[in-house]
Design a protein around this motif. Structure first.
Motif, PDB file in Angstrom:
ATOM      1  N   ALA A  30     -15.924  37.628 -15.524  1.00  0.00           N
ATOM      2  CA  ALA A  30     -15.210  37.723 -14.252  1.00  0.00           C
ATOM      3  C   ALA A  30     -15.620  36.582 -13.318  1.00  0.00           C
ATOM      4  O   ALA A  30     -14.782  36.001 -12.608  1.00  0.00           O
ATOM      5  N   LEU A  31     -16.918  36.238 -13.338  1.00  0.00           N
ATOM      6  CA  LEU A  31     -17.395  35.139 -12.490  1.00  0.00           C
ATOM      7  C   LEU A  31     -16.772  33.817 -12.913  1.00  0.00           C
ATOM      8  O   LEU A  31     -16.300  33.032 -12.069  1.00  0.00           O
ATOM      9  N   GLY A  54     -21.451  23.903 -15.934  1.00  0.00           N
ATOM     10  CA  GLY A  54     -22.363  23.187 -15.036  1.00  0.00           C
ATOM     11  C   GLY A  54     -22.485  23.849 -13.682  1.00  0.00           C
ATOM     12  O   GLY A  54     -23.535  23.774 -13.037  1.00  0.00           O
ATOM     13  N   LEU A  55     -21.409  24.531 -13.225  1.00  0.00           N
ATOM     14  CA  LEU A  55     -21.464  25.179 -11.920  1.00  0.00           C
ATOM     15  C   LEU A  55     -22.078  26.573 -11.988  1.00  0.00           C
ATOM     16  O   LEU A  55     -22.837  26.967 -11.100  1.00  0.00           O
ATOM     17  N   VAL A  56     -21.736  27.334 -13.065  1.00  0.00           N
ATOM     18  CA  VAL A  56     -22.169  28.732 -13.133  1.00  0.00           C
ATOM     19  C   VAL A  56     -23.533  28.865 -13.803  1.00  0.00           C
ATOM     20  O   VAL A  56     -24.395  29.626 -13.359  1.00  0.00           O
ATOM     21  N   ARG A  57     -23.732  28.148 -14.920  1.00  0.00           N
ATOM     22  CA  ARG A  57     -25.000  28.191 -15.647  1.00  0.00           C
ATOM     23  C   ARG A  57     -25.338  29.622 -16.075  1.00  0.00           C
ATOM     24  O   ARG A  57     -26.425  30.130 -15.829  1.00  0.00           O
ATOM     25  N   LYS A  58     -24.373  30.260 -16.732  1.00  0.00           N
ATOM     26  CA  LYS A  58     -24.589  31.647 -17.125  1.00  0.00           C
ATOM     27  C   LYS A  58     -23.869  31.899 -18.444  1.00  0.00           C
ATOM     28  O   LYS A  58     -22.735  31.461 -18.627  1.00  0.00           O
ATOM     29  N   GLY A  59     -24.512  32.621 -19.372  1.00  0.00           N
ATOM     30  CA  GLY A  59     -23.911  32.886 -20.670  1.00  0.00           C
ATOM     31  C   GLY A  59     -23.995  31.677 -21.581  1.00  0.00           C
ATOM     32  O   GLY A  59     -24.719  30.714 -21.321  1.00  0.00           O
ATOM     33  N   GLU A  66     -13.535  30.433 -23.576  1.00  0.00           N
ATOM     34  CA  GLU A  66     -12.601  31.558 -23.730  1.00  0.00           C
ATOM     35  C   GLU A  66     -11.960  31.931 -22.400  1.00  0.00           C
ATOM     36  O   GLU A  66     -10.753  32.185 -22.317  1.00  0.00           O
ATOM     37  N   VAL A  67     -12.762  31.975 -21.344  1.00  0.00           N
ATOM     38  CA  VAL A  67     -12.228  32.338 -20.028  1.00  0.00           C
ATOM     39  C   VAL A  67     -11.217  31.306 -19.566  1.00  0.00           C
ATOM     40  O   VAL A  67     -10.169  31.637 -18.978  1.00  0.00           O
ATOM     41  N   LEU A  68     -11.504  30.007 -19.826  1.00  0.00           N
ATOM     42  CA  LEU A  68     -10.578  28.952 -19.413  1.00  0.00           C
ATOM     43  C   LEU A  68      -9.253  29.060 -20.165  1.00  0.00           C
ATOM     44  O   LEU A  68      -8.166  28.893 -19.574  1.00  0.00           O
ATOM     45  N   ALA A  69      -9.300  29.375 -21.475  1.00  0.00           N
ATOM     46  CA  ALA A  69      -8.054  29.537 -22.253  1.00  0.00           C
ATOM     47  C   ALA A  69      -7.240  30.713 -21.721  1.00  0.00           C
ATOM     48  O   ALA A  69      -6.006  30.624 -21.574  1.00  0.00           O
TER      49      ALA A  69
END
Length: 347
Positions: A30-31, A54-59, A66-69
Motif C-alpha cells: 500500500a505504501l 530508493g525512496l521507500v527502502r522497504k521490502g 509488482e506494485v508499479l505494474a
C-alpha cells in the motif's frame, strides 16, 4: 554540479510527504502504491522500480516492480471508457465511448496543464520563500553579530564609564588636595613675603655697614700698597746684592771644582794603590787559610791517634787489673797495685 533551490525544495517536500505516507500506510505494498500516485500525480515524475525502492527502502526489489505494474494497469483501466446502455447500437456505443474518452483525456490534459502551472507557481513561491528565509536567516545572523558587537561595545562603554567615574573621583580628591596645598602655599608665600621684607631691611643695613667696611678696606689697601712698594725697593736692593754675591760664589765654585778635580785624581791614584795592596793581602790571607787548614787536618789526625792509644792503654790497664786480682786471689798476699798513667801530648 550544484542543485537549484527549486529542486532542493521539491526533494524536501517529497521526503516530507513520504514520511507522512509511512505513518498512514504501514503495509509495504500500500505504501509503494501511494508513493507511485504521489510521484505521478503531484510531482509529475514517472515512477520506476529503482526510484520507488530508493525512496521507500522497504521490502524486496520485486515488491516495487509488482506494485508499479499494477499501478500502470489500474491507470489504463481508468482511462478506458465503456458505455453500457442496452438500447444503443454497438457502433454508437463505441462512438460515445470514444467521445467520452476524448473529453476525459482533454479534461485530464487541461487539469495536468493547470496542475503544472500551479506546481511551477508553487515552486517559484517556495523558492522565493526559501530565498526570503535564507535572507532572513542571514539578516538574523548579521543582527546577532551586530547585537554582540553592540553588547561588547556597551560593556566596554560601561567599563570605560566606571573607569572614568573612578578617575573623576580620584581627580576630585586630587583637586581637593591640590586646593589645600594651594592654600598652604599661599600662606607660605605671604610668610615668605614678610620674611623678604625683613630681609630687605636687614640687607640695607648690612649694605651700609659693608660700604663703610669697604672704605676702611680701601684705606688699608692703600697703606698696604705703599708698604709693598717700599718692600719691593728693598727687595730690588737685596736682589742686586744677591747677584753680586752669586757672581763671587760662582768664581769660588770654579776654584773649588778645580781643587776637587785635583783631589779626585789623587784619590784615584790612592784607590789604585790600595786596590793593589788589598789584592796582595787577599793572596796572603788565602795562603794562611790554606796552611791553617793543613794544620787543622794534622791536628785531627794526631787527636785520632791519641784516642786510639788511650783506648789501647785502658784495655791494657783493665787486663793488668784483672791479672793482679787473679794473682792476689791465688797467693792471698796483698800486693801493691800499680796504676799506669798516660799523659796526653799536645794536640
Amino acid at each position: 554540479m550544484t542543485a537549484s533551490p527549486e529542486t532542493t525544495a521539491n526533494e524536501q517536500s517529497l521526503q516530507a510527504d513520504i514520511v507522512q505516507l509511512r505513518e498512514r500506510f504501514p503495509e509495504t505494498r500500500a505504501l509503494y502504491r501511494e508513493v507511485c500516485g504521489l510521484l505521478f500525480f503531484r510531482y509529475g515524475i514517472t515512477p520506476t522500480a529503482n526510484k520507488l525502492y530508493g525512496l521507500v527502502r522497504k521490502g524486496s526489489m520485486g515488491t516495487p516492480t509488482e506494485v508499479l505494474a499494477q499501478f500502470w494497469q489500474d491507470l489504463r483501466n481508468k482511462m478506458h471508457v465503456t458505455i453500457a446502455h442496452p438500447e444503443l447500437p454497438d457502433a454508437l456505443k463505441v462512438i460515445a465511448a470514444d467521445a467520452v474518452q476524448s473529453i476525459w483525456q482533454a479534461a485530464n490534459e487541461a487539469a495536468s496543464g493547470e496542475l503544472a502551472a500551479l506546481r511551477a507557481e508553487a515552486r517559484l513561491q517556495a523558492s522565493e520563500a526559501q530565498a526570503q528565509r535564507d535572507q532572513a536567516r542571514a539578516a538574523v545572523v548579521v543582527a546577532e553579530r551586530e547585537a554582540a558587537v553592540l553588547q561588547a561595545g556597551l560593556d566596554a562603554a560601561q567599563q570605560a564609564r566606571a573607569a572614568v567615574q573612578g578617575e573623576l573621583e580620584a581627580e576630585r580628591q586630587s583637586h581637593a588636595a591640590a586646593q589645600a596645598r594651594h592654600d598652604e602655599s599661599k600662606r607660605q608665600v605671604e610668610a615668605l613675603e614678610r620674611q623678604l621684607g625683613e630681609m630687605h631691611t636687614q640687607f640695607s643695613a648690612d649694605l651700609e655697614r659693608t660700604r663703610e667696611q669697604v672704605v676702611v678696606a680701601q684705606e688699608r689697601a692703600s697703606a698696604t700698597e705703599r708698604r709693598a712698594l717700599r718692600e719691593i725697593d728693598q727687595e730690588r736692593t737685596l736682589r742686586q746684592k744677591a747677584e753680586q754675591a752669586a757672581a763671587e760664589l760662582r768664581t769660588e765654585l770654579a776654584a773649588m771644582q778645580a781643587r776637587a778635580q785635583d783631589a779626585a785624581v789623587a784619590a784615584a791614584e790612592v784607590r789604585v794603590r790600595l786596590q793593589a795592596e788589598r789584592d796582595t793581602l787577599s793572596r796572603q790571607l788565602a795562603a794562611a787559610e790554606q796552611a791553617l787548614g793543613l794544620g787543622l787536618a794534622a791536628q785531627e789526625g794526631l787527636r785520632a791517634e791519641l784516642e786510639a792509644a788511650l783506648r789501647q792503654a785502658e784495655r791494657a790497664q783493665a787486663e793488668a787489673t784483672a791479672s793482679r786480682r787473679l794473682a792476689t786471689t791465688r797467693r792471698q798476699v796483698p800486693a801493691t797495685k800499680t796504676k799506669l798513667k798516660f799523659k796526653a801530648g799536645p794536640a
